[in-house]
Scaffold this active site. Structure first.
Site, PDB file in Angstrom:
ATOM      1  N   SER A 160      19.532  -9.201 -45.360  1.00  0.00           N
ATOM      2  CA  SER A 160      18.736  -8.306 -46.198  1.00  0.00           C
ATOM      3  C   SER A 160      17.312  -8.250 -45.652  1.00  0.00           C
ATOM      4  O   SER A 160      16.971  -8.953 -44.704  1.00  0.00           O
ATOM      5  CB  SER A 160      18.711  -8.824 -47.632  1.00  0.00           C
ATOM      6  OG  SER A 160      17.924 -10.003 -47.681  1.00  0.00           O
ATOM      7  N   LYS A 161      16.516  -7.416 -46.295  1.00  0.00           N
ATOM      8  CA  LYS A 161      15.113  -7.209 -45.899  1.00  0.00           C
ATOM      9  C   LYS A 161      14.369  -8.535 -45.713  1.00  0.00           C
ATOM     10  O   LYS A 161      13.437  -8.632 -44.924  1.00  0.00           O
ATOM     11  CB  LYS A 161      14.397  -6.387 -46.981  1.00  0.00           C
ATOM     12  CG  LYS A 161      14.603  -4.894 -46.796  1.00  0.00           C
ATOM     13  CD  LYS A 161      13.564  -4.339 -45.813  1.00  0.00           C
ATOM     14  CE  LYS A 161      13.983  -3.001 -45.275  1.00  0.00           C
ATOM     15  NZ  LYS A 161      13.666  -2.818 -43.866  1.00  0.00           N
TER      16      LYS A 161
END
Ligand code: GLU
Length: 486
Positions: A251-252
Site C-alpha cells: 500500500s501507499k
C-alpha cells in the site's frame, strides 16, 4: 484458442498489483498465441474516477502490454465497456427471474441494516434472510410498483458443494449454505460485479480467468451463476498477493504503488516488466534477468507460486541500474531525452547550442552509476550551467584555509594552461602530485576541485568530468572560484 482478459474497474490509479495481473494475462496469451482482452468494468457508477481508465491504459502502453481487443481496439466481442452492455445483463436477469433462479427484493437499506445487526447480536452468519423470496404474490405485486430500491438477487441453491480446481492454488471448496442470495442487478439497473463479470467472460469466450487472489471469495458465486445458466465456466487461476517488506498488503505506506509513479521516477519499462514477472513467478531457481521475449517463451502458470510475493524496491532499483548499464549509449541518451520531454520537472535545462557529442559524453560518464533516469538531473546539471550560475559552497575543505585554497587553485590553473592535450591521462599526470607539493591530502585537493568545477560534493569521476567540461570551461570555473576567495 486461448482468450484471457484484464478487467480493470476505472476507480483509481493503476496499482502495481493490477498491472502485474494484466501482465501475467498478457504473457499467458502471448505464450500460447491467444488473445489478450481489456474489458472495462465500469458498472459501479458511484466509484468511477475520471482519468482513471486513461492512466490504466497508459500504464499498459508504457509496459508494451498491447491488447488485442478492448478500448480503442475494436473486436468481434465488443463493446468492451460494461456500461455499454446493460441489455445483456438485463436479459440474463430476466431469464433467471423467469426460471426462479433469481428474484426481486424490495427490502429497504434500513431493513437490511436491522437484519444484519440482529444476526450479529445472535452471533449468526450475516447474509440476506430471504424475506422477499417468501412474499406472497399479492404482496410482491404491491411492492413491485412502490419500491424504489428494488434489486434482483440470485437464489443460491442449498446444500451444494462448490468445487474449484484452481490453476494456481489447487482445489478449493465451499458450502453453498454459507453463501447468501447476493444482488445481481442493482436498483439503478446496473449489474453487480458478479453478474457482469460472469456474463461477459461467457459472451467474450474467455477461456482462463487469471486474477488476483482477493477475488477468490467471489468465485463460488460466479461458479453458481455459470451453473444456473448452464454455461461452462472458464478455468480460474488466482494469483498470489503482493506484500510490502513488512509482509502487509502493498500500500501507499510502502511508497509508490501506481505503475505510473514508477514511470515518472525514471524506471525503465523493461526493468519493471522483469521485476514484476518475478512477483509470484519464476522460470527456475536462479534466472533473474529476462527480456520480454524470454518471458513470453518461458512463461507458464505452473511456476506461479501460491504464496505471497514481496515487493522489494532495492531489487527493482538494482535491476533498473543493470538495464541502464546494459544499454547502448545512444539508446540511453534518447531514452533520457524522451523522459525529460515527458517530465520537464526532472529534466536538465540543456542550452540549444550544446552539441550531441557533448551530451553523449556527459551521459557516458553517469551510465555506470545511474539507477533511475530521474537521477541524471542532479548528477549532470552542472555540465550545462553557465559558469557563473554554479553554486559554490564549502569550497574551503576541512583542514585548509582561504590562502592554501587560493594557492592550490593557482597552481592547478597554471598546470591546466600548460598541459598539452587536455585528457584524463594528462590530467592525472599533471594534477596528482599537486597535493603532495602543497602538503594537502588527496581528498582535500580533489574535494576542492570538485566543488569549484561542479558545485557538488558528489560528481562523476573528477578527471573524466574535467575532460568532458573541456579546458576553457575548467579554467573559467577555477578562476571564478578563486575570485571568491580574494
Ligand atoms: N473489476 C475487477 C477488478 O477491478 C476484476 C476482477 C476480475 O478479474 O474478475 O479487479
Amino acid at each position: 484458442m486461448i482468450r484471457v482478459r484484464f478487467a480493470p474497474s476505472p476507480t483509481g490509479f493503476p496499482h502495481v498489483g493490477n498491472i502485474r495481473t494484466a501482465m501475467f494475462n498478457w504473457l499467458f496469451a502471448r505464450r500460447h498465441g491467444g488473445k489478450f482482452i481489456v474489458r472495462v468494468e465500469d458498472t459501479d457508477q458511484n466509484r468511477l474516477v475520471s482519468g482513471a481508465l486513461d492512466s490504466i491504459l497508459e500504464a499498459l502502453d508504457w509496459l508494451g502490454l498491447q491488447w488485442d481487443e478492448g478500448p480503442n481496439v475494436e473486436g468481434p466481442y465488443g463493446p468492451y465497456f460494461q456500461s455499454q452492455r446493460l441489455r445483456h445483463y438485463e436479459s440474463i436477469t430476466d431469464q433467471l427471474v423467469k426460471e426462479d433462479q433469481a428474484y426481486y427484493c424490495y427490502c429497504t437499506p434500513e431493513r437490511l441494516t436491522c437484519m444484519r445487526k440482529r444476526q450479529q447480536s445472535l452471533k449468526q452468519p450475516t447474509g440476506y434472510d430471504r424475506h422477499c423470496l417468501n412474499l406472497s404474490s399479492p404482496e410482491k405485486d404491491k411492492m413491485h410498483g412502490a419500491s424504489k430500491t428494488r434489486v434482483i438477487r440470485f437464489r443460491m441453491p442449498n446444500d451444494r458443494s462448490i468445487i474449484l480446481e484452481d490453476l494456481i492454488g489447487g482445489k478449493v471448496s465451499w458450502d453453498s449454505n454459507l453463501l447468501d442470495d447476493f444482488v445481481i442487478l442493482k436498483s439503478d439497473r446496473y449489474p453487480t460485479y458478479h453478474l457482469a463479470n460472469v456474463v461477459d467472460d461467457h459472451l467474450m469466450e474467455i477461456t482462463h480467468v487469471l486474477r488476483a487472489e482477493e477475488w477468490l471469495p467471489s468465485t463460488p458465486k460466479h461458479l453458481m451463476i455459470y451453473q444456473a445458466l448452464n454455461w461452462n465456466a472458464p478455468l480460474f487461476g488466482h494469483m498470489p498477493m503482493i506484500l510490502g517488506p513488512d509482509k502487509s498488503k502493498l500500500s501507499k505506506r510502502h511508497g509508490a504503488t501506481s505503475a505510473l509513479e514508477y514511470k515518472e521516477m525514471g524506471y525503465l519499462p523493461e526493468a519493471m516488466i522483469n521485476f514484476m514477472a518475478l512477483l509470484g513467478w519464476s522460470l527456475d531457481d536462479h534466472t533473474e534477468i529476462f527480456s520480454q521475449q524470454d518471458l513470453v517463451k518461458g512463461f507458464s502458470l505452473d511456476r506461479v507460486v501460491k504464496s505471497a510475493a514481496i515487493f522489494n524496491k532495492e531489487k527493482l532499483d538494482w535491476m533498473n541500474g543493470l538495464y541502464i548499464r546494459s544499454m547502448d549509449l545512444d539508446d540511453l541518451t534518447v531514452r533520457l531525452e524522451d523522459y525529460w520531454k515527458e517530465f520537464p520537472d526532472q529534466a536538465l535545462s540543456i542550452p540549444n547550442n550544446v552539441s550531441r557529442d557533448y551530451l553523449l559524453k556527459v551521459v557516458s560518464l553517469i551510465q555506470e552509476r545511474l539507477k533511475l533516469l530521474s537521477e541524471a538531473q542532479e548528477l549532470t546539471g552542472f555540465f550545462f550551467l553557465d559558469d557563473t550560475d554554479l553554486e559554490i559552497m564549502e569550497l574551503i575543505q576541512k583542514g585548509m584555509d582561504a590562502e592554501v585554497t587560493f594557492l592550490a587553485l593557482n597552481v592547478t590553473l597554471n598546470e591546466l594552461r600548460a598541459m598539452d592535450s587536455f585528457n584524463v591521462q594528462n590530467l592525472e599526470k599533471c594534477l596528482l602530485d599537486i597535493n603532495t607539493q602543497l602538503k594537502l591530502s588527496r581528498k582535500q585537493f580533489l574535494g576542492m576541485l570538485r566543488i569549484a568545477l561542479t558545485g557538488k560534493k558528489i560528481s562523476p569521476p573528477i578527471f573524466e568530468t574535467m575532460e568532458v567540461l573541456g579546458r576553457d570551461r575548467c579554467i573559467r570555473r577555477l578562476e571564478l572560484a578563486r575570485s571568491w576567495l580574494s
